[in-house]
Design a protein around this motif. Sequence first.
Motif, PDB file in Angstrom:
ATOM      1  N   GLY A  21     -25.622  -4.209   5.790  1.00 10.89           N
ATOM      2  CA  GLY A  21     -26.129  -2.890   6.145  1.00 10.89           C
ATOM      3  C   GLY A  21     -25.665  -2.442   7.517  1.00 10.89           C
ATOM      4  N   ALA A  22     -24.514  -2.942   7.954  1.00  8.88           N
ATOM      5  CA  ALA A  22     -23.990  -2.571   9.275  1.00  8.88           C
ATOM      6  C   ALA A  22     -23.535  -1.119   9.263  1.00  8.88           C
ATOM      7  CB  ALA A  22     -22.826  -3.480   9.656  1.00  8.88           C
ATOM      8  N   ASN A  23     -23.836  -0.411  10.343  1.00  7.42           N
ATOM      9  CA  ASN A  23     -23.387   0.986  10.453  1.00  7.42           C
ATOM     10  C   ASN A  23     -22.373   1.178  11.576  1.00  7.42           C
ATOM     11  OD1 ASN A  23     -25.136   0.550  12.542  1.00  7.42           O
ATOM     12  ND2 ASN A  23     -26.186   2.515  12.372  1.00  7.42           N
ATOM     13  N   LEU A  24     -21.902   0.052  12.156  1.00 13.45           N
ATOM     14  CA  LEU A  24     -20.932   0.139  13.249  1.00 13.45           C
ATOM     15  C   LEU A  24     -20.103  -1.143  13.266  1.00 13.45           C
ATOM     16  CD1 LEU A  24     -19.988   1.794  15.740  1.00 13.45           C
ATOM     17  CD2 LEU A  24     -21.615   0.485  17.096  1.00 13.45           C
ATOM     18  N   ILE A  25     -18.786  -0.990  13.399  1.00 12.73           N
ATOM     19  CA  ILE A  25     -17.864  -2.116  13.546  1.00 12.73           C
ATOM     20  C   ILE A  25     -17.346  -2.093  14.983  1.00 12.73           C
ATOM     21  CG2 ILE A  25     -15.794  -3.254  12.666  1.00 12.73           C
ATOM     22  CD1 ILE A  25     -17.881  -2.899  10.513  1.00 12.73           C
ATOM     23  N   VAL A  26     -17.452  -3.229  15.687  1.00 10.80           N
ATOM     24  CA  VAL A  26     -16.986  -3.306  17.076  1.00 10.80           C
ATOM     25  C   VAL A  26     -15.915  -4.380  17.181  1.00 10.80           C
ATOM     26  CG1 VAL A  26     -17.600  -3.775  19.471  1.00 10.80           C
ATOM     27  CG2 VAL A  26     -19.203  -2.537  17.999  1.00 10.80           C
ATOM     28  N   THR A  30     -27.816  -4.312  17.616  1.00 14.68           N
ATOM     29  CA  THR A  30     -28.129  -5.646  17.112  1.00 14.68           C
ATOM     30  C   THR A  30     -26.907  -6.193  16.394  1.00 14.68           C
ATOM     31  OG1 THR A  30     -30.450  -5.055  16.770  1.00 14.68           O
ATOM     32  CG2 THR A  30     -29.641  -6.991  15.610  1.00 14.68           C
ATOM     33  N   VAL A  31     -26.473  -7.377  16.803  1.00 10.69           N
ATOM     34  CA  VAL A  31     -25.306  -7.996  16.173  1.00 10.69           C
ATOM     35  C   VAL A  31     -25.744  -8.699  14.904  1.00 10.69           C
ATOM     36  CG1 VAL A  31     -23.466  -9.694  16.422  1.00 10.69           C
ATOM     37  CG2 VAL A  31     -24.101  -8.255  18.363  1.00 10.69           C
ATOM     38  N   ALA A  32     -25.243  -8.229  13.758  1.00 10.00           N
ATOM     39  CA  ALA A  32     -25.618  -8.807  12.465  1.00 10.00           C
ATOM     40  C   ALA A  32     -24.768 -10.023  12.121  1.00 10.00           C
ATOM     41  CB  ALA A  32     -25.499  -7.756  11.364  1.00 10.00           C
ATOM     42  N   ASP A  33     -23.475  -9.975  12.470  1.00 18.88           N
ATOM     43  CA  ASP A  33     -22.583 -11.087  12.139  1.00 18.88           C
ATOM     44  C   ASP A  33     -21.265 -10.869  12.868  1.00 18.88           C
ATOM     45  OD1 ASP A  33     -21.700 -13.407  11.020  1.00 18.88           O
ATOM     46  OD2 ASP A  33     -21.421 -12.629   8.990  1.00 18.88           O
ATOM     47  N   THR A  34     -20.413 -11.900  12.814  1.00 22.02           N
ATOM     48  CA  THR A  34     -19.092 -11.830  13.430  1.00 22.02           C
ATOM     49  C   THR A  34     -18.042 -12.269  12.422  1.00 22.02           C
ATOM     50  OG1 THR A  34     -20.014 -12.344  15.607  1.00 22.02           O
ATOM     51  CG2 THR A  34     -17.648 -12.625  15.334  1.00 22.02           C
ATOM     52  N   VAL A  61     -24.644  -3.989  14.037  1.00 25.19           N
ATOM     53  CA  VAL A  61     -23.231  -4.082  14.390  1.00 25.19           C
ATOM     54  C   VAL A  61     -22.601  -5.322  13.767  1.00 25.19           C
ATOM     55  CG1 VAL A  61     -21.602  -4.269  16.308  1.00 25.19           C
ATOM     56  CG2 VAL A  61     -23.670  -2.886  16.560  1.00 25.19           C
ATOM     57  N   LEU A  62     -21.398  -5.135  13.241  1.00 21.39           N
ATOM     58  CA  LEU A  62     -20.568  -6.250  12.803  1.00 21.39           C
ATOM     59  C   LEU A  62     -19.424  -6.387  13.804  1.00 21.39           C
ATOM     60  CD1 LEU A  62     -19.822  -8.391  10.667  1.00 21.39           C
ATOM     61  CD2 LEU A  62     -18.510  -6.622   9.482  1.00 21.39           C
ATOM     62  N   LEU A  63     -19.357  -7.540  14.472  1.00 11.27           N
ATOM     63  CA  LEU A  63     -18.293  -7.786  15.443  1.00 11.27           C
ATOM     64  C   LEU A  63     -17.049  -8.305  14.729  1.00 11.27           C
ATOM     65  CD1 LEU A  63     -20.120  -9.568  18.400  1.00 11.27           C
ATOM     66  CD2 LEU A  63     -19.825  -7.133  17.990  1.00 11.27           C
ATOM     67  N   VAL A  64     -15.888  -7.920  15.228  1.00  8.21           N
ATOM     68  CA  VAL A  64     -14.616  -8.412  14.702  1.00  8.21           C
ATOM     69  C   VAL A  64     -13.816  -8.980  15.867  1.00  8.21           C
ATOM     70  CG1 VAL A  64     -12.488  -7.862  13.489  1.00  8.21           C
ATOM     71  CG2 VAL A  64     -14.610  -6.696  12.861  1.00  8.21           C
ATOM     72  N   GLY A  65     -13.484 -10.258  15.777  1.00 11.44           N
ATOM     73  CA  GLY A  65     -12.701 -10.920  16.812  1.00 11.44           C
ATOM     74  C   GLY A  65     -11.328 -11.299  16.293  1.00 11.44           C
ATOM     75  N   LEU A  66     -10.295 -10.998  17.058  1.00  7.17           N
ATOM     76  CA  LEU A  66      -8.924 -11.344  16.686  1.00  7.17           C
ATOM     77  C   LEU A  66      -8.378 -12.351  17.689  1.00  7.17           C
ATOM     78  CD1 LEU A  66      -6.456 -10.890  14.872  1.00  7.17           C
ATOM     79  CD2 LEU A  66      -5.757  -9.064  16.448  1.00  7.17           C
ATOM     80  N   LYS A  67      -8.070 -13.549  17.208  1.00  8.75           N
ATOM     81  CA  LYS A  67      -7.504 -14.609  18.055  1.00  8.75           C
ATOM     82  C   LYS A  67      -5.988 -14.568  17.916  1.00  8.75           C
ATOM     83  CE  LYS A  67      -6.933 -18.730  20.041  1.00  8.75           C
ATOM     84  NZ  LYS A  67      -5.460 -18.722  19.980  1.00  8.75           N
ATOM     85  N   THR A  68      -5.311 -14.128  18.991  1.00  4.97           N
ATOM     86  CA  THR A  68      -3.850 -14.079  18.991  1.00  4.97           C
ATOM     87  C   THR A  68      -3.294 -15.240  19.807  1.00  4.97           C
ATOM     88  OG1 THR A  68      -4.018 -12.489  20.819  1.00  4.97           O
ATOM     89  CG2 THR A  68      -3.680 -11.590  18.628  1.00  4.97           C
ATOM     90  N   ASP A  69      -1.977 -15.422  19.726  1.00  3.17           N
ATOM     91  CA  ASP A  69      -1.343 -16.583  20.357  1.00  3.17           C
ATOM     92  C   ASP A  69      -1.472 -16.579  21.873  1.00  3.17           C
ATOM     93  OD1 ASP A  69      -0.648 -17.402  17.864  1.00  3.17           O
ATOM     94  OD2 ASP A  69       1.438 -16.710  17.968  1.00  3.17           O
ATOM     95  N   ASP A  70      -1.638 -15.401  22.480  1.00  2.00           N
ATOM     96  CA  ASP A  70      -1.691 -15.328  23.940  1.00  2.00           C
ATOM     97  C   ASP A  70      -3.093 -15.581  24.499  1.00  2.00           C
ATOM     98  OD1 ASP A  70      -2.628 -13.026  22.757  1.00  2.00           O
ATOM     99  OD2 ASP A  70      -2.018 -11.724  24.411  1.00  2.00           O
ATOM    100  N   ILE A  71      -4.069 -15.910  23.653  1.00  2.00           N
ATOM    101  CA  ILE A  71      -5.441 -16.141  24.103  1.00  2.00           C
ATOM    102  C   ILE A  71      -5.845 -17.571  23.739  1.00  2.00           C
ATOM    103  CG2 ILE A  71      -7.854 -15.396  23.908  1.00  2.00           C
ATOM    104  CD1 ILE A  71      -6.867 -12.677  23.002  1.00  2.00           C
ATOM    105  N   GLN A  98     -18.592  -7.389   3.967  1.00  3.94           N
ATOM    106  CA  GLN A  98     -19.650  -7.976   4.806  1.00  3.94           C
ATOM    107  C   GLN A  98     -20.509  -6.890   5.442  1.00  3.94           C
ATOM    108  OE1 GLN A  98     -20.426 -10.892   4.688  1.00  3.94           O
ATOM    109  NE2 GLN A  98     -21.491 -11.554   6.513  1.00  3.94           N
ATOM    110  N   ALA A  99     -19.881  -5.797   5.862  1.00  6.15           N
ATOM    111  CA  ALA A  99     -20.646  -4.683   6.443  1.00  6.15           C
ATOM    112  C   ALA A  99     -21.609  -4.099   5.418  1.00  6.15           C
ATOM    113  CB  ALA A  99     -19.695  -3.607   6.966  1.00  6.15           C
ATOM    114  N   GLN A 100     -21.155  -3.988   4.167  1.00  8.37           N
ATOM    115  CA  GLN A 100     -22.027  -3.467   3.115  1.00  8.37           C
ATOM    116  C   GLN A 100     -23.195  -4.414   2.870  1.00  8.37           C
ATOM    117  OE1 GLN A 100     -21.916  -0.585   1.697  1.00  8.37           O
ATOM    118  NE2 GLN A 100     -20.044   0.080   2.681  1.00  8.37           N
TER     119      GLN A 100
END
Length: 579
Positions: free
Chosen positions: A268-273, A234-238, A202-212, A263-265
């Motif tokens: 070898g990530a097969n899922l984006i969360v 398994t978390v491969a990267d963020t 899994v490749l995690l994607v985090g979005l930091k917006t102004d309200d957080i 980065q996913a390529q």
Amino acid sequence: METIYGNVQGLKSSQIKKLQQLYEQRQPSYSPTTPEFAQALAAISTEIHQPVCSYINRRGQVIRVAVGTPSQTQIPREQLPRHSAERLSGIHCVATQLKSVPPDEAALIAMARQRLDALVVLTVADGKDGRRGKEATVDVKEAFLAHIVPDPQKPWVISPPLSLDDLTEQDFDDLVDEWEREISESGDGMPFQNIVSDQDKVLLVGLKTDDISQQRFEDGLQELTRLVETAGGTVADTVQQKRSSPHPQTVVGQGKIEEIALQAQKLGANLIVFDRDISPSQARNLENEIGIRVVDRTEVILDIFAQRAQSQAGKLQVELAQLEYMLPRLRGQGREMSRLGGGIGTRGPGETKLETERRAIQRRIAQLQQEVNQLQAHRARIRQQRQQQEIPAVALVGYTNAGKSTLLNVLTHAEVYTADQLFATLDPTTRKLVITEPETQERRTILLTDTVGFIHELPPPLVDAFRATLEEVTEADVLLHVVDLSHPAWESHIASVEEVLAEMPTLSGPTLIAFNKVDQVDSENLALAGQKYPEAVFISATQRLGLETLRQRLLQVSLPPAEARRLSPLSHVQSENFQ
């Protein structure tokens, strides 16, 4: 009818037909492609203004046609031929692009991951003169030929720009044999093959917006990592991005999408969360851009709930939550279903199947809603019987993994499943707790109910589906809020639980906070918690510390006011030292 893969949304039926006709063109094994096939590929790519990929086996058969880049249109791993680490797959890709540049890194990584014999990239030159009704002439401006080499530092080689004649005159059979021989003799095997696993990478994607806040954002990513691991991934990267607000179409910006795809390529990530809820259209847009399945935090939590549900009631509520989440995400345009249009000739049987599935899901949701209503009525009758016996009921609430089930087991000798995991237990469990008054030695009975753990921004489908379970909270005489004081974000956890409780129907009884896992906490945090919550109880369920204090406080808050005043001086019991 041959399937066209990739992003076919918005294509006309005539364009789909032209893409399907590519399957009929047999290619010679001695050449990467023919001038006729290259021209046909370039023409349709120019017409739809998108890159097109064709995958061809060594017998010259076109086995896959897709709209998108090589990284977006990869052949699934399970559909690739099974060979040893020294063999190529026996498939090469002929792709078009609209810019005159060599293949990008994402395309080359996709080539290596699929063990393609070669990647041929055709740069399309549009010769249209701009006048309406004028027939467009499309030429292949230049071509690039890339292939894998057994070099970990640079696992591919790209040819200089070739003319179409130079490309088609290549002795492709001999070249592939030579490339395979180099890989076999090197002993290093195929690049990018050491990370293949049956487990979701899994490749995690985090979005930091102004309200957080920054702290809340970091805590959320750490929690999402735990959620993915609990679900079996398994978390491969963020990958992170800061934006004032989410992009309405793709959540993150275009540049970040390209970074995520690359980065996913590489990994070898097969899922984006994603660390937030994303809409069905956003998920579709992201999948079309990245070429990998994209899910959000809610879907991960639903997957965990599906794994954890043991009782019939639990499975019923999980299925309802999953169906309510799935209904707006049913996909019909593209992906093996014909497009539902607005006129004659645009309605296809695939879309009819989609509507049939939607109606079937709606009927199932209605049936499950009825069963949940019956479950509510059943539990209401049980609660009414308890109330007639005038036995106080205490509901254990708290953030997931705070130690509620462990505490229930220690206090009542129950055998509820416990683990250092998020949402280890889903089904409510009620047990009797007998407490002896210190002065009169009278034995009092209290009912303790363990409930599902809460989490920051508990997904609405879960709140709705688990309303029968959460009613155990609303009908309780007392809430025992268990807090993991050893967690760095314990204050945020308290706020999240209180937010969920505030959205429920009016809670009649008092709330008692029990800070758990104090054996793992330093004196500074203990003092801070004691200062902020002077009425709280400090315990360690695993080490059995402070449990007698907890029993007496539970007895005090669950008794009628007149009797409770008689037990009020409990400061001598509460002054245990855990420092």
